[in-house]
Design an enzyme around this catalytic site. Sequence first.
Site, PDB file in Angstrom:
ATOM      1  N   TYR A   1       9.011  -6.174 -21.498  1.00  0.00           N
ATOM      2  CA  TYR A   1       8.849  -4.990 -21.043  1.00  0.00           C
ATOM      3  C   TYR A   1       9.096  -3.736 -22.047  1.00  0.00           C
ATOM      4  CZ  TYR A   1       8.231  -7.357 -16.550  1.00  0.00           C
ATOM      5  OH  TYR A   1       7.894  -8.189 -15.331  1.00  0.00           O
TER       6      TYR A   1
ATOM      7  N   HIS B   1       3.365 -10.969 -11.746  1.00  0.00           N
ATOM      8  CA  HIS B   1       2.989 -10.093 -12.776  1.00  0.00           C
ATOM      9  C   HIS B   1       1.593 -10.555 -13.018  1.00  0.00           C
ATOM     10  CE1 HIS B   1       2.775  -8.115 -16.592  1.00  0.00           C
ATOM     11  NE2 HIS B   1       2.219  -9.348 -17.158  1.00  0.00           N
TER      12      HIS B   1
ATOM     13  N   LYS C   1       7.633 -13.929  -9.658  1.00  0.00           N
ATOM     14  CA  LYS C   1       8.866 -13.345 -10.330  1.00  0.00           C
ATOM     15  C   LYS C   1       9.978 -13.566  -9.184  1.00  0.00           C
ATOM     16  CE  LYS C   1       6.476  -9.180 -11.575  1.00  0.00           C
ATOM     17  NZ  LYS C   1       6.317  -7.574 -11.752  1.00  0.00           N
TER      18      LYS C   1
HETATM   19  P1  CMP Z   1       4.501  -5.337 -13.492  1.00  0.00           P
HETATM   20  O1  CMP Z   1       3.150  -4.382 -13.302  1.00  0.00           O
HETATM   21  O2  CMP Z   1       4.360  -6.793 -13.113  1.00  0.00           O
HETATM   22  O3  CMP Z   1       4.995  -5.029 -14.673  1.00  0.00           O
HETATM   23  C1  CMP Z   1       5.838  -3.588 -14.733  1.00  0.00           C
HETATM   24  C2  CMP Z   1       6.760  -3.774 -13.557  1.00  0.00           C
HETATM   25  O4  CMP Z   1       7.732  -2.560 -13.427  1.00  0.00           O
HETATM   26  C3  CMP Z   1       6.036  -3.732 -12.288  1.00  0.00           C
HETATM   27  O5  CMP Z   1       5.188  -4.941 -12.138  1.00  0.00           O
HETATM   28  C4  CMP Z   1       7.193  -3.553 -11.474  1.00  0.00           C
HETATM   29  O6  CMP Z   1       7.886  -4.527 -11.068  1.00  0.00           O
HETATM   30  C5  CMP Z   1       7.947  -2.412 -11.948  1.00  0.00           C
HETATM   31  N1  CMP Z   1       7.820  -1.232 -11.828  1.00  0.00           N
HETATM   32  C6  CMP Z   1       6.681  -0.469 -11.827  1.00  0.00           C
HETATM   33  N2  CMP Z   1       6.753   0.778 -11.529  1.00  0.00           N
HETATM   34  C7  CMP Z   1       8.119   0.942 -10.948  1.00  0.00           C
HETATM   35  C8  CMP Z   1       8.876   1.886 -10.005  1.00  0.00           C
HETATM   36  N3  CMP Z   1       8.321   2.990  -9.764  1.00  0.00           N
HETATM   37  N4  CMP Z   1      10.168   1.611  -9.604  1.00  0.00           N
HETATM   38  C9  CMP Z   1      10.656   0.222  -9.909  1.00  0.00           C
HETATM   39  N5  CMP Z   1       9.895  -0.859 -10.580  1.00  0.00           N
HETATM   40  C10 CMP Z   1       8.718  -0.479 -10.870  1.00  0.00           C
END
Ligand code: CMP
Length: 139
Positions: free
Chosen positions: A51, A117, A11
């Site tokens: 997303y 990710h 990222k």
């Molecule tokens: P990832 O699991 O790669 O994909 C979804 C993304 O949303 C996750 O990584 C984080 O980057 C983001 N994310 C998940 N939960 C939160 C949160 N509570 N606050 C901000 N970003 C989040």
Amino acid sequence: MATNRTFTMIKPDAVENGHIGAILAKINTAGFKIVAMKLTQLSKRDAEIFYGEHSERPFFGELVEFMTRGPIVSAILEKENAVEDFRTLIGATNPAEAAEGTIRKMYATSIGENAVHGSDSDANAAKEGAFHFSGRETF
Ligand code: CMP
């Protein structure tokens, strides 16, 4: 049956902080083969689609802003039990909860800016890989 491919992105935070090489080394050492890879940047529209399942979450705007602010490395990785093994290698979404030695423990700074990710299912791995790569770019 589990497939043997997963999809990953290094990222913008990890790219900005100069961690591409170290993260790829950990991926290779863990036994993953890179079958597609590029340095690219998501548009706002790309990030909103990628997303899409998080569109109702309170952090969606922040997530799109973060993921579009600079280049990322996207890749498709191959290994037996790829999805599960890669999620073990990267650690918990929140780096504060990630196990020692995991990529997020070592290189992530927060739950939002969490360095990498990893697909959460075989179906999403296939969908996410196809979003980023054509058949000609996948080996
Ligand atoms: P990832 O699991 O790669 O994909 C979804 C993304 O949303 C996750 O990584 C984080 O980057 C983001 N994310 C998940 N939960 C939160 C949160 N509570 N606050 C901000 N970003 C989040």
